[in-house]
Motif scaffolding. Sequence first.
Motif, PDB file in Angstrom:
ATOM      1  N   UNK A 162       0.830  -1.212   0.000  1.00  0.00           N
ATOM      2  CA  UNK A 162       0.000   0.000   0.000  1.00  0.00           C
ATOM      3  C   UNK A 162       0.864   1.262   0.000  1.00  0.00           C
ATOM      4  N   UNK A 163       2.127   1.123   0.344  1.00  0.00           N
ATOM      5  CA  UNK A 163       3.035   2.266   0.359  1.00  0.00           C
ATOM      6  C   UNK A 163       3.599   2.595  -1.023  1.00  0.00           C
ATOM      7  N   UNK A 164       3.398   1.704  -1.994  1.00  0.00           N
ATOM      8  CA  UNK A 164       3.887   1.955  -3.348  1.00  0.00           C
ATOM      9  C   UNK A 164       3.115   3.131  -3.931  1.00  0.00           C
ATOM     10  N   UNK A 165       3.832   4.083  -4.519  1.00  0.00           N
ATOM     11  CA  UNK A 165       3.213   5.326  -4.973  1.00  0.00           C
ATOM     12  C   UNK A 165       2.736   5.296  -6.421  1.00  0.00           C
ATOM     13  N   UNK A 166       2.935   4.186  -7.119  1.00  0.00           N
ATOM     14  CA  UNK A 166       2.425   4.086  -8.478  1.00  0.00           C
ATOM     15  C   UNK A 166       0.903   3.983  -8.446  1.00  0.00           C
ATOM     16  N   UNK A 167       0.281   4.356  -9.553  1.00  0.00           N
ATOM     17  CA  UNK A 167      -1.173   4.241  -9.619  1.00  0.00           C
ATOM     18  C   UNK A 167      -1.581   2.772  -9.548  1.00  0.00           C
ATOM     19  N   UNK A 168      -2.795   2.535  -9.119  1.00  0.00           N
ATOM     20  CA  UNK A 168      -3.307   1.170  -8.992  1.00  0.00           C
ATOM     21  C   UNK A 168      -3.257   0.458 -10.341  1.00  0.00           C
ATOM     22  N   UNK A 169      -3.595   1.158 -11.413  1.00  0.00           N
ATOM     23  CA  UNK A 169      -3.599   0.550 -12.744  1.00  0.00           C
ATOM     24  C   UNK A 169      -2.192   0.113 -13.174  1.00  0.00           C
ATOM     25  N   UNK A 170      -1.216   0.972 -12.983  1.00  0.00           N
ATOM     26  CA  UNK A 170       0.160   0.628 -13.358  1.00  0.00           C
ATOM     27  C   UNK A 170       0.657  -0.526 -12.501  1.00  0.00           C
ATOM     28  N   UNK A 171       0.361  -0.475 -11.212  1.00  0.00           N
ATOM     29  CA  UNK A 171       0.771  -1.565 -10.326  1.00  0.00           C
ATOM     30  C   UNK A 171       0.159  -2.891 -10.766  1.00  0.00           C
ATOM     31  N   UNK A 172      -1.118  -2.870 -11.105  1.00  0.00           N
ATOM     32  CA  UNK A 172      -1.795  -4.100 -11.549  1.00  0.00           C
ATOM     33  C   UNK A 172      -1.174  -4.621 -12.840  1.00  0.00           C
ATOM     34  N   UNK A 173      -0.872  -3.733 -13.769  1.00  0.00           N
ATOM     35  CA  UNK A 173      -0.247  -4.153 -15.026  1.00  0.00           C
ATOM     36  C   UNK A 173       1.131  -4.761 -14.791  1.00  0.00           C
ATOM     37  N   UNK A 174       1.914  -4.152 -13.923  1.00  0.00           N
ATOM     38  CA  UNK A 174       3.253  -4.675 -13.632  1.00  0.00           C
ATOM     39  C   UNK A 174       3.180  -6.005 -12.882  1.00  0.00           C
ATOM     40  N   UNK A 175       2.200  -6.155 -12.017  1.00  0.00           N
ATOM     41  CA  UNK A 175       2.018  -7.440 -11.337  1.00  0.00           C
ATOM     42  C   UNK A 175       1.656  -8.515 -12.353  1.00  0.00           C
ATOM     43  N   UNK A 176       0.823  -8.179 -13.323  1.00  0.00           N
ATOM     44  CA  UNK A 176       0.477  -9.147 -14.377  1.00  0.00           C
ATOM     45  C   UNK A 176       1.713  -9.555 -15.170  1.00  0.00           C
ATOM     46  N   UNK A 177       2.557  -8.597 -15.465  1.00  0.00           N
ATOM     47  CA  UNK A 177       3.805  -8.894 -16.168  1.00  0.00           C
ATOM     48  C   UNK A 177       4.682  -9.802 -15.308  1.00  0.00           C
ATOM     49  N   UNK A 178       4.777  -9.495 -14.027  1.00  0.00           N
ATOM     50  CA  UNK A 178       5.581 -10.318 -13.117  1.00  0.00           C
ATOM     51  C   UNK A 178       5.058 -11.749 -13.084  1.00  0.00           C
ATOM     52  N   UNK A 179       3.750 -11.912 -13.036  1.00  0.00           N
ATOM     53  CA  UNK A 179       3.159 -13.255 -13.023  1.00  0.00           C
ATOM     54  C   UNK A 179       3.510 -13.993 -14.304  1.00  0.00           C
TER      55      UNK A 179
END
Length: 115
Positions: free
Chosen positions: A66-83
């Motif tokens: 929750x401390x990550x300052x990126x937008x929720x959308x960018x975070x979700x996209x990067x998590x998808x890439x990580x997966x």
Amino acid sequence: MFQFSYAEVMEDDLNVARDRERQILTRSIDLLEAAKESARYDKASIEAIYYTRRVWMRLAEDLRSSENQLSVEIRANLISIAIWILKELENIRRRKSTNYQGIIDITIIIRDGLK
């Protein structure tokens, strides 16, 4: 004596963190390229897989914070890439794939976006 504003100090910290992230991703790319060149499942492959796996697991963990300052959308996209990368690494580890180049390409794009 110099006095710096909080914003200047925070900007320096952010630049240092991004530079460190670029270095880590570059190391992952170098290891993956060496593994791809060997064309065998050997020590280079194992090192590349486990290093890259640790990098992307840590990035995903940070993105979920929750401390990550990126937008929720960018975070979700990067998590998808990580997966996706983690799944590809597992396929390589199980010798079901040799898609090093796909992982390399995506990692280069992410690394180059850290400006």
